[in-house]
Design an enzyme around this catalytic site. Sequence first.
Site, PDB file in Angstrom:
ATOM      1  N   GLY A 694      51.407  42.366  44.484  1.00 41.61           N
ATOM      2  CA  GLY A 694      50.533  41.312  43.978  1.00 41.61           C
ATOM      3  C   GLY A 694      49.406  41.884  43.160  1.00 41.61           C
ATOM      4  O   GLY A 694      49.105  43.078  43.224  1.00 41.61           O
ATOM      5  N   GLY A 696      45.460  40.591  41.209  1.00 41.00           N
ATOM      6  CA  GLY A 696      44.446  39.563  41.074  1.00 41.00           C
ATOM      7  C   GLY A 696      43.430  39.939  40.023  1.00 41.00           C
ATOM      8  O   GLY A 696      43.624  40.886  39.248  1.00 41.00           O
ATOM      9  N   SER A 697      42.326  39.210  40.020  1.00 37.53           N
ATOM     10  CA  SER A 697      41.330  39.411  38.976  1.00 37.53           C
ATOM     11  C   SER A 697      40.632  40.761  39.094  1.00 37.53           C
ATOM     12  O   SER A 697      40.164  41.306  38.106  1.00 37.53           O
ATOM     13  CB  SER A 697      40.295  38.286  39.030  1.00 37.53           C
ATOM     14  OG  SER A 697      39.739  38.197  40.331  1.00 37.53           O
ATOM     15  N   PHE A 698      40.553  41.312  40.307  1.00 36.82           N
ATOM     16  CA  PHE A 698      39.796  42.548  40.492  1.00 36.82           C
ATOM     17  C   PHE A 698      40.650  43.738  40.914  1.00 36.82           C
ATOM     18  O   PHE A 698      40.125  44.794  41.239  1.00 36.82           O
ATOM     19  CB  PHE A 698      38.687  42.348  41.531  1.00 36.82           C
ATOM     20  CG  PHE A 698      37.620  41.379  41.076  1.00 36.82           C
ATOM     21  CD1 PHE A 698      37.023  41.501  39.839  1.00 36.82           C
ATOM     22  CD2 PHE A 698      37.242  40.343  41.899  1.00 36.82           C
ATOM     23  CE1 PHE A 698      36.056  40.617  39.421  1.00 36.82           C
ATOM     24  CE2 PHE A 698      36.270  39.439  41.491  1.00 36.82           C
ATOM     25  CZ  PHE A 698      35.675  39.575  40.245  1.00 36.82           C
ATOM     26  N   VAL A 701      47.585  44.910  44.641  1.00 38.05           N
ATOM     27  CA  VAL A 701      47.882  45.104  46.057  1.00 38.05           C
ATOM     28  C   VAL A 701      49.229  45.804  46.167  1.00 38.05           C
ATOM     29  O   VAL A 701      50.219  45.384  45.546  1.00 38.05           O
ATOM     30  CB  VAL A 701      47.916  43.765  46.815  1.00 38.05           C
ATOM     31  CG1 VAL A 701      48.194  44.012  48.298  1.00 38.05           C
ATOM     32  CG2 VAL A 701      46.603  43.015  46.639  1.00 38.05           C
ATOM     33  N   LYS A 716      44.680  47.003  48.906  1.00 39.42           N
ATOM     34  CA  LYS A 716      44.115  46.342  47.741  1.00 39.42           C
ATOM     35  C   LYS A 716      43.278  47.365  46.980  1.00 39.42           C
ATOM     36  O   LYS A 716      42.211  47.773  47.431  1.00 39.42           O
ATOM     37  CB  LYS A 716      43.243  45.150  48.160  1.00 39.42           C
ATOM     38  CG  LYS A 716      42.597  44.417  47.000  1.00 39.42           C
ATOM     39  CD  LYS A 716      41.760  43.243  47.503  1.00 39.42           C
ATOM     40  CE  LYS A 716      41.095  42.509  46.351  1.00 39.42           C
ATOM     41  NZ  LYS A 716      40.265  41.369  46.844  1.00 39.42           N
ATOM     42  N   ASP A 822      37.391  30.700  47.275  1.00 35.17           N
ATOM     43  CA  ASP A 822      38.629  30.852  46.496  1.00 35.17           C
ATOM     44  C   ASP A 822      39.857  30.523  47.347  1.00 35.17           C
ATOM     45  O   ASP A 822      40.808  31.297  47.432  1.00 35.17           O
ATOM     46  CB  ASP A 822      38.734  32.277  45.948  1.00 35.17           C
ATOM     47  CG  ASP A 822      39.689  32.367  44.754  1.00 35.17           C
ATOM     48  OD1 ASP A 822      40.021  31.300  44.181  1.00 35.17           O
ATOM     49  OD2 ASP A 822      40.090  33.491  44.399  1.00 35.17           O
TER      50      ASP A 822
END
Length: 1024
Positions: A694, A696-698, A701, A716, A822
């Site tokens: 996965g 994400g924005s930051f 993972v 992460k 979120d």
Amino acid sequence: MSHYCVNFMKSKVSYILFGLSLFCMTLCFHFETATTSSQTDLHALLDFKNHIIEDPFHIMSSWNDSIHHCNWTGITCNISNERVIYLNLNTQGLVGTITPYIGNLTFLTQLNLSFNSFHGELPQEFGRLLFLKRLSIYSNYFSGNIPSNLSHCTQLIVLAAGVNNLTGTIPTWVGNLSSLVGFSLRRNNLHGNIPHELGFLSRLRILGLGENYLSGIVPSSVYNISSISTFSVTQNHLHGNIPDDIGFTLPNLQVFFCGFNNFAGTIPTSLVNSSKLENLEFSKNGLVGNIPKSIGLLNGLTILNFESNRLGSSRPHDLGFLDSLVNCSVLEYLGLEGNYFGGEIPNSIANLSAQLHSLTLGSNQIYGSIPVGIGNLSNLAILELDNNLLSGSVPNALGMLQNLQELYLGGNKFSGGIPSSIGNLSSLTKLYMELNYFEGSIPSSLGNCHKLLLLSLSNNKLNGIIPKEIVSISSLAIFLDVSNNSLSGTLPSEVGKLVNLGELDLSDNNFSGIIPSSFGSCTSLEQLYLQDNYFEGNIPHTLQKLRGLEDIDLSHNNLSGMIPEFLGDSIVLQHLNLSYNNLEGEIPKNGIFKNATAISIYGNKKLCGGVLELNLPPCRNRKTSLVQKFLAPKLAIPIVSAFVFLLFLSCFLAFLMVKRSRKKTSRREDLELQISYSVIAKCTGGFSQDNLIGSGSFGSVYKGTLPNDGPTIAIKVLNLEQRGASRSFIDECKVLKNIRHRNLLKIITAIASVDYQGNDFKALVFDFMSNGSLECWLHPTNNMQHQTKTLTFIQRLNIAIDVASALEYLHHSCQTAIVHCDIKPSNVLLDNDMVAHVADFGLSTFLYEESSNFSIQSTMSSTLKGSIGYVPPEYGMGGKASILGDIYSYGILLLEIFTGKRPTDEAFEGGIGIQQFIAMALPNHVMDIIDPSIFFGQELDDENQQVEGEENALRRDFDIDVETRYKCLMNDGIVSVIQIGVSCSANSPNERMHISEVVNKLHTIKNSFIRIRHSTHATHRTVS
């Protein structure tokens, strides 16, 4: 001669020219006719559009002049003449009436308007559709009589008009539709008899007439439908006997559903001549006599259900017919509960089909013992023997039924000990053994039943302690009831592991000691019954964490101290019984204590105050009375000084001990959690794309496995080049070190180091969630492992409860309230048991404890936080993060879970969002917008599949007829869930539901679902 030839040639040319001329004129005529007819179809479609009042998916927007009408949504034309042959607007949320001009579509062969909200009467002009083969108007609001002109549509193969408001009678002319294969009128308002003309439909495979107001007997002509494979007249008001010659008149019958009627008389022996019977369902009728001993000749039976009749004579040998069922080698369901069968269970039960899934013999008058051979039924999932006269000990052979999920032994005369072998039933979800004469201790082996939802051992002669293994079964969700026994000892602190339990009843035993403070972890408790024991000490303050408690009974114990104020703070508590204890002091006056009829405090002689209706004496000044009673005037000052000194000294020593203990614990945890960059790089294969699960924005993972056969973990890794990533890492660390909850993703450690190139490296290490994110299940892509899986209703409900419980903890149980900011499907992860864990706290915010929970302000920046579609509208107008913002996001998530649609779905363009769209469907059209994969999967398209689909639908109709669970679930449960989602996602923050109320309501829906499934469990097992 030449002259003759010339004349002949001239004559021939003239004929040819005339023929060509005639052919051209014919072509022009046909072209003009075809054009005219095509225009007729166009005008009919435009008038159909004009009768549409609501079009939530904007289907009609494609019906315009810019494209040819054969290319409009839902329209299929014949290529040669551009005439409309298919009109399919199934499940489009359309509201309106049907134009009479529908009759101008004279080439139409298929018309499908099912699962919409059309209303009004069906036009007689349907009779002009002479080529119509399939007419499906299922699940709308059509009213009035079935139009008589429909009799002209003699090519009809399928006529599906179920789930409407049609009135009148079943027309006799249906018998002229000789091509009919499927005919369903279930769940309407039809009355009268079933016309004998139905017997003319020799090709009929599907007949659904359930849930109407039909009366009379099934005409004998219907029994002569030689090729019928499914016959359902469930849940009407039919009465009369089953014809004696039924077996001879239905030789090809495969499925015979007549449940929920008023059939009387005996079961005709000729029934066994229907040698092709697979499903025989006559539950909920008034049949009498015995089941024919020749029933075993139907060796193709998979379902045999005679539940809830008046069969049997309460005499020996009533169950003799079971001997012949040994021949039914594919039998899966045998339902005999709720009759008058007497005698003993024959030993031949051991030789029944190895495929037998469900055996229900409950609520009869069967006596004797359980045959040991029952252990041979290795595939048995449901065994119901409750409410009989069975006696003796329960055989250890039950422990051989490894697939058993539900075991009902309550309400008999069993004695001896509870077999420890029951602990071998690892799939067991329900165990009923109440109202017997079981003695001895509760076997600790029951703790091995890790899937138990309920355990009922009440009203027996059990003694000894309650094993800690029993109160450690975290799966228990419905109830744990050991009341009315002779159990003793203290309650183990492991009771706090019952985090999902809704009801706990330990009343009428000999338990002693204090009520464990670990009860505060049982956050799902709604009913707590501890009365009639010997509990002592104070009412633990940890009970204030149980925000869902509706009923508390602590009466007839030895409890002391004051009544806690927090009991009055509960907004859901409805009944509180504290009678006959040693409680003292002033009674609170808030919440439930304002209502004298909702509380009981008799037998506590030292209580005072409270509302006037309690008629208790007023309380004296407590400080003055204590000084007067215990302190002599001359000794008051030195005694108080000494007391204060000792108290200070004790606090100081305690502080040093706690600090030292925390320091040791911190050092120990640091040593345990140290993971280097090199270990992370190695276990992820150098952060290989194969291990990427996965992004994400930051950051991203990765999946990895720690060395030395260590656990699988999720790492992460922060992308520190992304603006805000470092801040996100710090914020997430701050949040994660302060929280711990079953439904929050557990952090293993945080890493702040450098990589092999000397660059900063920051990562968070979590438990690995084997079932991925909720996003993968709701919106699988072609390369996802879950693409062929779907989430059931109860799985979705459990996930919704898990996420709500996590938010309740963050908002109200942390030292400082936390807003997640979120909440969305990709941030909800599912473990191996499909338990949901909320993840990604990179945007989370701590809140001040000012004013109230509904107006607290953020300590952080008011920068817009969250993901598109889930961000509450007030954030976009400069509002700061609040717990009500989380509730909005949760509401959108809840709607997405049950509809399968993202809030950014293109269907919600044009100013209408998912909340408004779904709100318009409440309450009558919720099932139109719900994700169909919850129950039934996708629809079938081609003609053969459609016939099979109709047959499967009819069988589902039967399932609904005979099982109120589905009615409750579809008409109440899902509607209630959707209402919660709509309320939580209201535009105005003040209109949103409190998260504790959400948790309580969802638990109520779940418990109702499970209890209804239990109350009709036998029929549910037919479906299974």
